[in-house]
Design an enzyme around this catalytic site. Sequence first.
Site, short mmCIF file in Angstrom:
data_model
loop_
_atom_site.label_atom_id
_atom_site.label_comp_id
_atom_site.label_asym_id
_atom_site.label_seq_id
_atom_site.Cartn_x
_atom_site.Cartn_y
_atom_site.Cartn_z
N TRP A 166 56.33 65.88 59.18
CA TRP A 166 57.08 66.36 58.43
C TRP A 166 57.46 65.17 57.19
O TRP A 166 58.20 65.35 56.33
CB TRP A 166 58.48 66.86 58.84
CG TRP A 166 59.24 66.29 60.21
CD1 TRP A 166 59.23 66.51 61.30
CD2 TRP A 166 59.70 64.89 59.91
NE1 TRP A 166 59.55 65.50 62.15
CE2 TRP A 166 60.24 64.51 61.18
CE3 TRP A 166 60.21 64.01 59.04
CZ2 TRP A 166 60.90 63.38 61.43
CZ3 TRP A 166 61.21 62.99 58.97
CH2 TRP A 166 61.39 62.43 60.28
N ASN A 167 57.23 63.75 57.49
CA ASN A 167 57.96 62.73 56.82
C ASN A 167 56.88 62.59 55.61
O ASN A 167 57.72 62.19 54.34
CB ASN A 167 57.58 61.53 57.63
CG ASN A 167 56.53 61.20 58.22
OD1 ASN A 167 55.50 61.84 58.30
ND2 ASN A 167 56.29 59.66 58.44
N GLU A 173 42.17 56.35 57.64
CA GLU A 173 42.22 57.30 56.96
C GLU A 173 42.37 56.62 55.51
O GLU A 173 42.35 55.37 55.43
CB GLU A 173 43.43 58.24 57.06
CG GLU A 173 43.36 59.10 58.08
CD GLU A 173 44.27 60.28 58.36
OE1 GLU A 173 45.57 59.78 58.55
OE2 GLU A 173 43.73 61.48 58.34
N GLU A 196 46.75 59.16 64.09
CA GLU A 196 47.67 58.36 63.31
C GLU A 196 49.09 58.56 63.88
O GLU A 196 49.49 59.49 63.56
CB GLU A 196 47.62 58.81 61.97
CG GLU A 196 46.34 58.92 61.21
CD GLU A 196 45.89 57.29 60.75
OE1 GLU A 196 46.72 56.27 61.07
OE2 GLU A 196 44.81 57.09 60.13
N CYS A 220 55.97 55.87 59.44
CA CYS A 220 55.33 55.48 60.59
C CYS A 220 55.15 54.00 60.42
O CYS A 220 55.05 53.27 61.30
CB CYS A 220 53.90 56.21 60.63
SG CYS A 220 53.18 56.23 59.05
N LYS A 235 47.66 72.51 60.29
CA LYS A 235 48.91 73.30 60.75
C LYS A 235 49.94 72.12 60.32
O LYS A 235 49.84 71.04 60.73
CB LYS A 235 48.98 73.36 62.23
CG LYS A 235 50.22 74.17 62.56
CD LYS A 235 50.92 73.66 63.96
CE LYS A 235 51.93 72.67 63.99
NZ LYS A 235 52.81 73.03 63.20
N PRO A 236 50.79 72.67 59.45
CA PRO A 236 51.86 71.66 58.70
C PRO A 236 52.88 71.58 59.71
O PRO A 236 53.12 72.36 60.56
CB PRO A 236 52.49 72.22 57.38
CG PRO A 236 51.79 73.71 57.53
CD PRO A 236 50.87 73.69 58.74
N GLY A 269 52.75 56.52 65.88
CA GLY A 269 53.83 56.09 65.52
C GLY A 269 53.90 54.47 65.55
O GLY A 269 52.67 53.88 65.44
P1 NDP Z 1 55.54 65.27 65.99
O1 NDP Z 1 54.29 64.63 66.80
O2 NDP Z 1 56.71 66.18 66.84
O3 NDP Z 1 54.77 66.39 65.13
C1 NDP Z 1 53.53 66.30 64.34
C2 NDP Z 1 52.93 67.83 64.17
O4 NDP Z 1 52.41 67.92 65.48
C3 NDP Z 1 53.70 68.75 63.69
O5 NDP Z 1 53.05 69.64 62.88
C4 NDP Z 1 53.90 69.74 65.20
O6 NDP Z 1 54.42 70.61 64.87
C5 NDP Z 1 52.72 69.43 65.68
N1 NDP Z 1 52.83 69.24 67.31
C6 NDP Z 1 53.85 69.22 68.14
N2 NDP Z 1 53.62 69.10 69.46
C7 NDP Z 1 52.24 69.77 69.48
C8 NDP Z 1 51.38 69.86 70.30
N3 NDP Z 1 51.66 69.89 71.73
N4 NDP Z 1 49.88 70.27 70.04
C9 NDP Z 1 49.82 70.05 68.80
N5 NDP Z 1 50.40 69.89 67.78
C10 NDP Z 1 51.96 69.67 68.08
O7 NDP Z 1 55.68 64.28 65.03
P2 NDP Z 1 56.79 64.52 63.83
O8 NDP Z 1 56.56 65.60 62.94
O9 NDP Z 1 58.08 63.94 64.76
O10 NDP Z 1 56.50 63.28 62.84
C11 NDP Z 1 56.98 61.99 63.17
C12 NDP Z 1 56.01 61.08 63.71
O11 NDP Z 1 54.74 61.00 62.95
C13 NDP Z 1 56.39 59.43 63.78
O12 NDP Z 1 56.17 59.17 65.14
C14 NDP Z 1 55.45 58.75 62.84
O13 NDP Z 1 55.60 57.52 63.13
C15 NDP Z 1 54.30 59.53 62.84
N6 NDP Z 1 53.51 59.47 61.56
C16 NDP Z 1 52.37 58.62 61.63
C17 NDP Z 1 51.71 58.32 60.58
C18 NDP Z 1 50.47 57.49 60.76
O14 NDP Z 1 49.59 57.33 59.73
N7 NDP Z 1 50.28 56.74 61.80
C19 NDP Z 1 52.10 58.62 59.24
C20 NDP Z 1 53.31 59.71 59.23
C21 NDP Z 1 53.95 59.78 60.51
P3 NDP Z 1 56.03 71.27 64.86
O15 NDP Z 1 56.54 70.58 63.53
O16 NDP Z 1 55.88 72.82 64.57
O17 NDP Z 1 56.48 70.65 66.01
#
Ligand code: NDP
Length: 492
Positions: free
Chosen positions: A152-153, A463, A251, A285, A176-177, A253
């Site tokens: 979501w960020n 990426e 990608e 991130c 899947k967003p 945390g």
């Molecule tokens: P989450 O891991 O909670 O969720 C990310 C996505 O995965 C969402 O679409 C979520 O759906 C989905 N999801 C959750 N659980 C599962 C599962 N068991 N199987 C498949 N899909 C799943 O992360 P956040 O949304 O909280 O995002 C923040 C995180 O993203 C931070 O840790 C950040 O560091 C990282 N990030 C990394 C980046 C990088 O390039 N390295 C860039 C941006 C962010 P739902 O929303 O429905 O829960």
Amino acid sequence: MLKDRYLLFINGQHVESESGEYFDTYNPATGEVIAKVAKATRADVDKAVEAARNALENGKWARYPASRRAQILNRIAAIMRERFDELCKLEVLNSGKALSAAKGQVMQAIEDFELYAAAALAFEGRTKPVPKGFFHYTVKEPVGVCAQIVPWNYPLMMAAWKIAPALAAGCSIVLKPASLTPITALVLAEICHEAGVPEGVINVVTGSGADIGAYLVEHPGVDKVAFTGETTTGKDIMARASETLKRVTLELGGKSPNLVFEDADIDAAVDGSLFGIYYNTGQSCEARSRLFVHESIYDEFLHKFVEKAKKLKVGDPLDPSTHIGAVISAKQVDVIDSYVRLAEREGARVLYGGERLTVPGFEKGHWYAPTVIVDVTNDMRVAQEEIFGPVVVVMKFRDEKEAVRLANDTIYGLAAALWTKDFARAHRVAGQLKAGVVMINNPFSAFPGLPFGGYKQSGFGRELAIESLELYTETKSVLAYIGEKPLNPFGV
Ligand code: NDP
């Protein structure tokens, strides 16, 4: 511009979910529901994967000449430019981020499509010299149906980071967003379709990650999973994907270090370090959330840092002068605050901020003050765990060796920044940092064309660059016998 209801996007159509159910999506700045979004079921995921597989098998997209795919990618970018203001506003309304941040991210998403339009044309197989009578070449083929799961960020930008290379490579997609921010990914899929991406090539399913996200990852009709999100979720995805040996890129945390050496331009380092942590409300991130300052300039630096932090404007995300927008949710505000309180229990001290804010006119929104925590040691949980909010922990170092050791003392390895006027030191230290992205005397970590991704538990795969095309293709090696006499390997 903002619709009341958003449907799933499957096979080129907006469709209701099989259950007919919806979930609410909110504006984090006001706490108000802004739209209802179709809640996909597993049956919808099946339909989306089937549409993507049919699109792949009928070969329409994958067999388009690269020039045609490139044209369509450029058309996607052109439509996004035309709808730039609308995309920025939708992103702000659904994520609460400051308009100034959204503008940069939407522009970057546009440039991603332009980058991969060019990359699609440049990407090619090769031929190797082989013994006489033989001829060899490699072909890059699309890896197949890609499940793409984004957080979501950076809702639109992360979707673009994933969709653009997959399209360039000829893949089909089920995206899947995040449940908190589904809107702009749905609009992007619609734009791709309008630009000429054939039906079934891009599908978007909205709903719970733990349910349909996990189901999508395990789906036998999916060949590759590209995920951005938390490290714990990434581990779960990798385990689930292993059952069918899917290709995986992650990608994840970060807890990125920001090193300020004694010979740095202190004012530039202060300004860059502020941006490094507070940009996007700290929900990045690659946020430089661990600030290490040489002991000889620590007091001066910290004083200037806090004085500048006081000038940051937190509030109405649509006001162009706002620096820090809302936090994504009330739950995330609780997470941030609990880490700040934990820091105090661990023996650290809040030097600035450290509290929930109320913004006039936005009383039901989710806000947190830009926060500076001092008296921290690198083994504290606040120095090791990702807080994902506007909170920086500050520590001192004595010399270069200690700075590098502390910077690398984390499970993560996404990004790192360093500030020094010593050219040799800058590159010496850059070479020792265990991070996928290193910034020297600047706070910017992601540009189209420059590879972005992590070391260690920040994930793997890159990426945003031409390397990504490797991750969306398989390499087929073809060896042909072209000699005049038939071969007889056994000689019988
Ligand atoms: P989450 O891991 O909670 O969720 C990310 C996505 O995965 C969402 O679409 C979520 O759906 C989905 N999801 C959750 N659980 C599962 C599962 N068991 N199987 C498949 N899909 C799943 O992360 P956040 O949304 O909280 O995002 C923040 C995180 O993203 C931070 O840790 C950040 O560091 C990282 N990030 C990394 C980046 C990088 O390039 N390295 C860039 C941006 C962010 P739902 O929303 O429905 O829960």
